[in-house]
Enzyme design. Structure first.
Site, PDB file in Angstrom:
ATOM      1  N   LEU A 101      24.773  16.842  51.921  1.00  3.34           N
ATOM      2  CA  LEU A 101      25.549  17.476  50.865  1.00  3.34           C
ATOM      3  C   LEU A 101      26.973  17.561  51.396  1.00  3.34           C
ATOM      4  CD1 LEU A 101      23.239  20.417  49.690  1.00  3.34           C
ATOM      5  CD2 LEU A 101      23.978  18.487  48.279  1.00  3.34           C
ATOM      6  N   ASP A 102      27.969  17.242  50.575  1.00  2.00           N
ATOM      7  CA  ASP A 102      29.329  17.228  51.096  1.00  2.00           C
ATOM      8  C   ASP A 102      29.851  18.652  51.343  1.00  2.00           C
ATOM      9  OD1 ASP A 102      30.617  18.213  48.696  1.00  2.00           O
ATOM     10  OD2 ASP A 102      30.335  16.240  47.816  1.00  2.00           O
ATOM     11  N   TYR A 103      31.008  18.729  51.933  1.00  2.00           N
ATOM     12  CA  TYR A 103      31.602  19.981  52.403  1.00  2.00           C
ATOM     13  C   TYR A 103      31.678  21.042  51.301  1.00  2.00           C
ATOM     14  CZ  TYR A 103      34.995  22.919  54.957  1.00  2.00           C
ATOM     15  OH  TYR A 103      35.625  23.954  55.613  1.00  2.00           O
ATOM     16  N   SER A 105      29.877  21.195  48.538  1.00  2.00           N
ATOM     17  CA  SER A 105      28.633  21.366  47.794  1.00  2.00           C
ATOM     18  C   SER A 105      27.696  22.329  48.507  1.00  2.00           C
ATOM     19  CB  SER A 105      27.942  20.008  47.607  1.00  2.00           C
ATOM     20  OG  SER A 105      28.774  19.128  46.879  1.00  2.00           O
ATOM     21  N   ARG A 201      29.999  12.908  42.145  1.00  4.70           N
ATOM     22  CA  ARG A 201      31.459  13.068  42.073  1.00  4.70           C
ATOM     23  C   ARG A 201      32.124  11.746  41.682  1.00  4.70           C
ATOM     24  NH1 ARG A 201      32.791  18.081  43.986  1.00  4.70           N
ATOM     25  NH2 ARG A 201      31.301  19.055  45.426  1.00  4.70           N
TER      26      ARG A 201
END
Length: 277
Positions: A101-103, A105, A201
């Site tokens: 999961l990105d920063y 999220s 995204r």
């Protein structure tokens, strides 16, 4: 699996410790000293550290972690940002995340002490469900792309500025539902079967829509439910049972594919022999 990784996952040693042990000649493979850091351990290899055999762990532990925003899913960040391993209890510091999961999220992150299981689950088409909020009303073009899929030659919008990924193909969404809308924002729950780099995204970025909030609430039938942010829980018995069934099905499928590939090769050889007569 790389030698240092194999040692760290199956012993008390960290990967850094393993590197030092390999360098100092204290690691043997099948009773021969091994100093090749890139060596890939095979199933029948006997790995020993200081003359003590390293046995591969057969027990499997799975946890669910509710990742908070503002943390990276990585062991170490060269910019000194907070990672999930700064937040996790020490006993889970060697666990491997299934996907990322990105920063910005948050939400469910499945983690395991089995590299093999992590790899199988990451490659899988298991459903991933997200609650998202975008800064635009939902358009017909967005809905059509969610239903039919999308191929982009330029998928940089929504991606990280340093990402080398340019193009991307998006499969049709498994499911989506509108959960709220105003003149400026739309709240959605979407389910997809892939885990590509910043996939959602990039998808909405193509339509000039930014995702303001992204929370993964389920992965492969495992639900986040009421687990508090930055907390962990172990898999339930039912979740373990479902996972074992899934792994057996994958193993059976791979065995069948290998057999079919072997049969095709044999058939081709027979055909070539007949052609030579």
């Amino acid at each position: 699996m790389r030698l240092n990784k194999y040692i760290s996952h199956n012993s008390k040693y960290s990967r850094r410790d393993a590197d030092k042990l390999i360098e100092s000649g204290e690691v043997t493979i099948n009773k021969k000293k091994m100093t090749d850091f890139g060596y890939m351990v095979q199933d029948k290899d006997l790995v020993m550290v200081k003359n003590v055999p390293i046995k591969e762990k057969t027990e499997l532990t799975m946890i669910v972690y509710n990742k908070p925003k503002g943390t990276l899913v990585t062991k170490k960040d060269d910019r000194g940002r907070t990672t999930i391993y700064h937040k996790l209890p020490g006993k889970f510091r060697h666990f491997i995340p299934v996907g990322r999961l990105d920063y910005a999220s948050e939400g469910i992150l499945i983690m395991t002490d089995s590299p093999k299981v992590a790899e199988v689950m990451m490659r899988s088409k298991l459903d991933r469900t997200y609650n998202i909020k975008i800064d635009k009303p939902l358009t017909n073009d967005m809905e059509n792309a969610m239903r039919e899929g999308l191929i982009l030659d330029d998928a940089r919008a929504g991606g990280h500025e340093k990402s080398k990924i340019r193009s991307m193909e998006f499969e049709p969404f498994v499911h989506y539902e509108i959960r709220g809308t105003t003149g400026k924002f739309t709240k959605l729950r979407v389910t997809i079967s892939e885990g590509k780099n910043r996939e959602l995204r990039r998808f909405f970025g193509h339509f000039e829509a930014n995702i303001l909030d992204l929370k993964r609430v389920a992965f492969g039938g495992i639900e986040l439910n009421n687990l508090p942010t930055n907390k962990t829980r172990y898999f339930s018995r039912r979740e373990y049972d479902d996972l074992h069934k899934f792994l057996k099905a994958i193993q059976k499928k791979e065995a069948q594919e290998k057999k079919e590939a072997k049969d095709r090769i044999n058939a081709q050889k027979i055909k070539e022999k007949k052609g030579q007569k």
